[in-house]
Every structure is written in structure tokens, then in C-alpha cells.
Design a protein around this motif. Structure first.
Motif, PDB file in Angstrom:
ATOM      1  N   ILE A  90      56.164  40.317  19.323  1.00 13.72           N
ATOM      2  CA  ILE A  90      56.850  41.514  19.779  1.00 13.72           C
ATOM      3  C   ILE A  90      58.310  41.402  19.404  1.00 13.72           C
ATOM      4  CG2 ILE A  90      57.317  42.976  21.776  1.00 13.72           C
ATOM      5  CD1 ILE A  90      54.243  42.327  21.204  1.00 13.72           C
ATOM      6  N   TYR A  91      58.776  42.263  18.506  1.00 11.43           N
ATOM      7  CA  TYR A  91      60.189  42.268  18.113  1.00 11.43           C
ATOM      8  C   TYR A  91      60.989  43.041  19.156  1.00 11.43           C
ATOM      9  CZ  TYR A  91      58.997  40.626  13.392  1.00 11.43           C
ATOM     10  OH  TYR A  91      58.564  39.892  12.329  1.00 11.43           O
ATOM     11  N   THR A  92      62.149  42.517  19.522  1.00 13.31           N
ATOM     12  CA  THR A  92      62.969  43.167  20.537  1.00 13.31           C
ATOM     13  C   THR A  92      64.451  43.101  20.186  1.00 13.31           C
ATOM     14  OG1 THR A  92      63.315  41.181  21.878  1.00 13.31           O
ATOM     15  CG2 THR A  92      61.368  42.513  22.371  1.00 13.31           C
ATOM     16  N   ILE A  93      65.169  44.044  20.742  1.00 14.67           N
ATOM     17  CA  ILE A  93      66.626  43.979  20.818  1.00 14.67           C
ATOM     18  C   ILE A  93      66.935  44.108  22.298  1.00 14.67           C
ATOM     19  CG2 ILE A  93      68.822  45.056  20.214  1.00 14.67           C
ATOM     20  CD1 ILE A  93      67.412  46.088  17.657  1.00 14.67           C
ATOM     21  N   ALA A  94      67.576  43.093  22.862  1.00 15.14           N
ATOM     22  CA  ALA A  94      67.867  43.074  24.289  1.00 15.14           C
ATOM     23  C   ALA A  94      69.374  43.033  24.506  1.00 15.14           C
ATOM     24  CB  ALA A  94      67.211  41.870  24.948  1.00 15.14           C
ATOM     25  N   THR A  95      69.851  43.944  25.341  1.00 13.71           N
ATOM     26  CA  THR A  95      71.271  43.966  25.676  1.00 13.71           C
ATOM     27  C   THR A  95      71.441  43.499  27.116  1.00 13.71           C
ATOM     28  OG1 THR A  95      71.236  46.262  26.437  1.00 13.71           O
ATOM     29  CG2 THR A  95      71.689  45.895  24.101  1.00 13.71           C
ATOM     30  N   HIS A  96      72.478  42.701  27.331  1.00 14.05           N
ATOM     31  CA  HIS A  96      72.782  42.156  28.650  1.00 14.05           C
ATOM     32  C   HIS A  96      74.277  42.349  28.881  1.00 14.05           C
ATOM     33  CE1 HIS A  96      69.602  39.848  26.661  1.00 14.05           C
ATOM     34  NE2 HIS A  96      69.045  39.712  27.855  1.00 14.05           N
ATOM     35  N   THR A  97      74.650  43.020  29.958  1.00 11.41           N
ATOM     36  CA  THR A  97      76.053  43.123  30.334  1.00 11.41           C
ATOM     37  C   THR A  97      76.256  42.229  31.549  1.00 11.41           C
ATOM     38  OG1 THR A  97      76.246  45.366  29.468  1.00 11.41           O
ATOM     39  CG2 THR A  97      77.919  44.659  31.045  1.00 11.41           C
ATOM     40  N   VAL A 105      81.074  41.137  29.889  1.00 14.87           N
ATOM     41  CA  VAL A 105      80.734  40.521  28.611  1.00 14.87           C
ATOM     42  C   VAL A 105      79.374  41.062  28.197  1.00 14.87           C
ATOM     43  CG1 VAL A 105      80.216  38.356  27.422  1.00 14.87           C
ATOM     44  CG2 VAL A 105      82.017  38.419  29.173  1.00 14.87           C
ATOM     45  N   ASP A 106      79.275  41.535  26.955  1.00 14.66           N
ATOM     46  CA  ASP A 106      78.001  42.025  26.425  1.00 14.66           C
ATOM     47  C   ASP A 106      77.383  40.977  25.518  1.00 14.66           C
ATOM     48  OD1 ASP A 106      78.276  44.551  27.632  1.00 14.66           O
ATOM     49  OD2 ASP A 106      79.425  45.310  25.931  1.00 14.66           O
ATOM     50  N   VAL A 107      76.098  40.688  25.741  1.00 18.41           N
ATOM     51  CA  VAL A 107      75.338  39.799  24.873  1.00 18.41           C
ATOM     52  C   VAL A 107      74.139  40.596  24.374  1.00 18.41           C
ATOM     53  CG1 VAL A 107      74.078  37.628  24.665  1.00 18.41           C
ATOM     54  CG2 VAL A 107      76.063  37.777  26.210  1.00 18.41           C
ATOM     55  N   THR A 108      74.070  40.789  23.068  1.00 18.41           N
ATOM     56  CA  THR A 108      72.968  41.522  22.444  1.00 18.41           C
ATOM     57  C   THR A 108      72.177  40.533  21.601  1.00 18.41           C
ATOM     58  OG1 THR A 108      74.361  43.485  22.361  1.00 18.41           O
ATOM     59  CG2 THR A 108      72.358  43.511  21.017  1.00 18.41           C
ATOM     60  N   VAL A 109      70.869  40.502  21.826  1.00 20.95           N
ATOM     61  CA  VAL A 109      70.011  39.527  21.162  1.00 20.95           C
ATOM     62  C   VAL A 109      68.910  40.253  20.403  1.00 20.95           C
ATOM     63  CG1 VAL A 109      68.461  37.557  21.488  1.00 20.95           C
ATOM     64  CG2 VAL A 109      70.452  37.851  23.002  1.00 20.95           C
ATOM     65  N   GLY A 110      68.771  39.929  19.145  1.00 20.44           N
ATOM     66  CA  GLY A 110      67.637  40.377  18.344  1.00 20.44           C
ATOM     67  C   GLY A 110      66.665  39.222  18.243  1.00 20.44           C
ATOM     68  N   GLY A 111      65.451  39.445  18.668  1.00 21.76           N
ATOM     69  CA  GLY A 111      64.508  38.338  18.645  1.00 21.76           C
ATOM     70  C   GLY A 111      63.085  38.800  18.753  1.00 21.76           C
ATOM     71  N   ARG A 112      62.245  37.855  19.110  1.00 20.44           N
ATOM     72  CA  ARG A 112      60.816  38.127  19.218  1.00 20.44           C
ATOM     73  C   ARG A 112      60.229  37.388  20.405  1.00 20.44           C
ATOM     74  NH1 ARG A 112      59.123  35.398  14.390  1.00 20.44           N
ATOM     75  NH2 ARG A 112      61.275  34.664  14.344  1.00 20.44           N
ATOM     76  N   TYR A 113      59.223  38.007  21.018  1.00 21.97           N
ATOM     77  CA  TYR A 113      58.387  37.328  21.999  1.00 21.97           C
ATOM     78  C   TYR A 113      57.139  36.880  21.264  1.00 21.97           C
ATOM     79  CZ  TYR A 113      61.150  39.862  25.516  1.00 21.97           C
ATOM     80  OH  TYR A 113      62.150  40.370  26.282  1.00 21.97           O
ATOM     81  N   LEU A 114      56.821  35.625  21.384  1.00 20.12           N
ATOM     82  CA  LEU A 114      55.551  35.106  20.893  1.00 20.12           C
ATOM     83  C   LEU A 114      54.663  34.964  22.124  1.00 20.12           C
ATOM     84  CD1 LEU A 114      56.855  32.352  18.429  1.00 20.12           C
ATOM     85  CD2 LEU A 114      56.550  34.817  18.031  1.00 20.12           C
ATOM     86  N   ASP A 115      53.673  35.810  22.230  1.00 25.08           N
ATOM     87  CA  ASP A 115      52.874  35.921  23.447  1.00 25.08           C
ATOM     88  C   ASP A 115      51.426  35.511  23.224  1.00 25.08           C
ATOM     89  OD1 ASP A 115      55.024  37.036  24.860  1.00 25.08           O
ATOM     90  OD2 ASP A 115      54.383  39.096  24.466  1.00 25.08           O
ATOM     91  N   LYS A 116      50.855  34.955  24.293  1.00 23.45           N
ATOM     92  CA  LYS A 116      49.413  34.764  24.398  1.00 23.45           C
ATOM     93  C   LYS A 116      48.987  35.461  25.682  1.00 23.45           C
ATOM     94  CE  LYS A 116      49.095  30.636  21.633  1.00 23.45           C
ATOM     95  NZ  LYS A 116      48.574  29.280  21.494  1.00 23.45           N
TER      96      LYS A 116
END
Length: 175
Positions: A90-97, A105-116
Motif C-alpha cells: 500500500i503506497y501512502t503519503i502521510a502528513t503529521h503536524t 513542525v510538519d513531517v511528510t512521509v512517502g512510503g509503503r505499508y507491507l501488509d499480511k
């Protein structure tokens, strides 16, 4: 049932599971977050949390007072289903303030969930989740402003019970 139809139904239910996770974590509904994982599930969120889902939910609870907002955006979704087990990337872009003494402070992460996943008693749930970070951006201080005419008088989102969605919806929010 036709195998293709069953696959489509399973993928739809898995997609709903992934999106329910995003809404639950963003709105601070930690009971719902926990319910989306099966009993002995594990969740590896790097240094944030790397063990049981109960440890992960506990870390989320501890982080809540330091979060002004979060948004998890699901982009590309790939599932493979084999009976009552499945995997997902699952590809995601997650924003955290994050609330900071000197300003947000803003942290933006582009990543993936590897799920089972497993289907137990007719319900899909997470049994294992690993976070992969492909890129990240930190804005310190946050450049977010709410004084523009497009945003000035809109309700402010929150990762707590005072978020406007809790008053607005009567159906959405339950699994």
C-alpha cells in the motif's frame, strides 16, 4: 461463487480495511485501530514501535497530545489473495503536524505499508504490517497558514474528539 467475483469482494474488503485504518489513526480512534488487527498481530513502525499491535496502539496513545493533525493518503494499492490469507503493498503519503514549543513542525512521509492479512470468522484483519519509508520531508517551522480567504472561516481539523467530522457524520466512522 465465481473465483473472480470472490477475489473482487476480498480486495474490496481489504481496501476498506486499509482505509478504515487511515481514518481511525487520523481521527484518534485507537479502539478502532486495535480492532482492525487480529489478536496476535505485529506492527513494525521503525523506531516508533516495533512489536505487538498493542505496543503500537500504546505508542499512538502516548503521541496523541503532541499531534495537531495527521492525514494518511492511500495511492497505489496491490493485493494478492489466496483463500483466507492475503498480502498487500500500500503506497501512502502521510502528513503529521507536531506541536512544538517554538511552532508546529510538519513531517511528510512517502512510503509503503507491507501488509499480511487473514480472514478470520469472515472478517479480514491485519496480522503483520511493516512500514517502509521511501522519502520524507520535515518543515520546521511549519509553513501552514489559515488566514487565506479559502481557509479563514473553515472548521479546523483535529486528531481528537473535537474534529468536526465527529459531529457531522452519523454513519461514517463505524467499521
Amino acid at each position: 461463487m465465481d473465483p473472480l467475483l470472490q477475489e473482487m469482494l476480498d480486495e474490496h474488503q481489504l481496501s476498506r480495511l486499509v482505509h478504515a485504518y487511515c481514518r481511525a489513526v487520523d481521527r484518534g480512534d485507537l479502539d478502532l485501530v486495535r480492532s482492525l488487527y487480529h489478536r496476535d498481530a505485529v506492527d513494525s513502525h521503525g523506531a516508533f514501535s516495533g512489536g505487538s499491535v498493542d505496543e503500537f496502539v500504546g505508542r499512538l496513545a502516548a503521541a496523541r497530545p503532541h499531534l495537531r493533525s495527521m492525514q494518511h493518503h492511500v495511492t497505489t494499492v496491490n493485493f494478492a489473495v489466496d483463500g483466507t490469507v492475503a498480502e498487500g503493498e500500500i503506497y501512502t503519503i502521510a502528513t503529521h503536524t507536531l506541536i512544538s514549543g517554538t511552532g508546529d513542525v510538519d513531517v511528510t512521509v512517502g512510503g509503503r505499508y507491507l501488509d499480511k492479512y487473514e480472514k478470520q470468522n469472515g472478517t479480514w484483519g491485519f496480522v503483520e504490517r511493516t512500514i517502509v519509508t521511501d522519502w520524507a520531508r520535515v518543515d520546521d517551522p511549519s509553513p501552514v497558514q489559515f488566514d487565506h480567504p479559502l481557509t479563514r472561516d473553515t472548521p479546523r481539523g483535529s486528531s481528537a474528539a473535537d474534529d468536526p467530522s465527529h459531529r457531522f457524520f452519523s454513519l461514517l466512522g463505524s467499521r
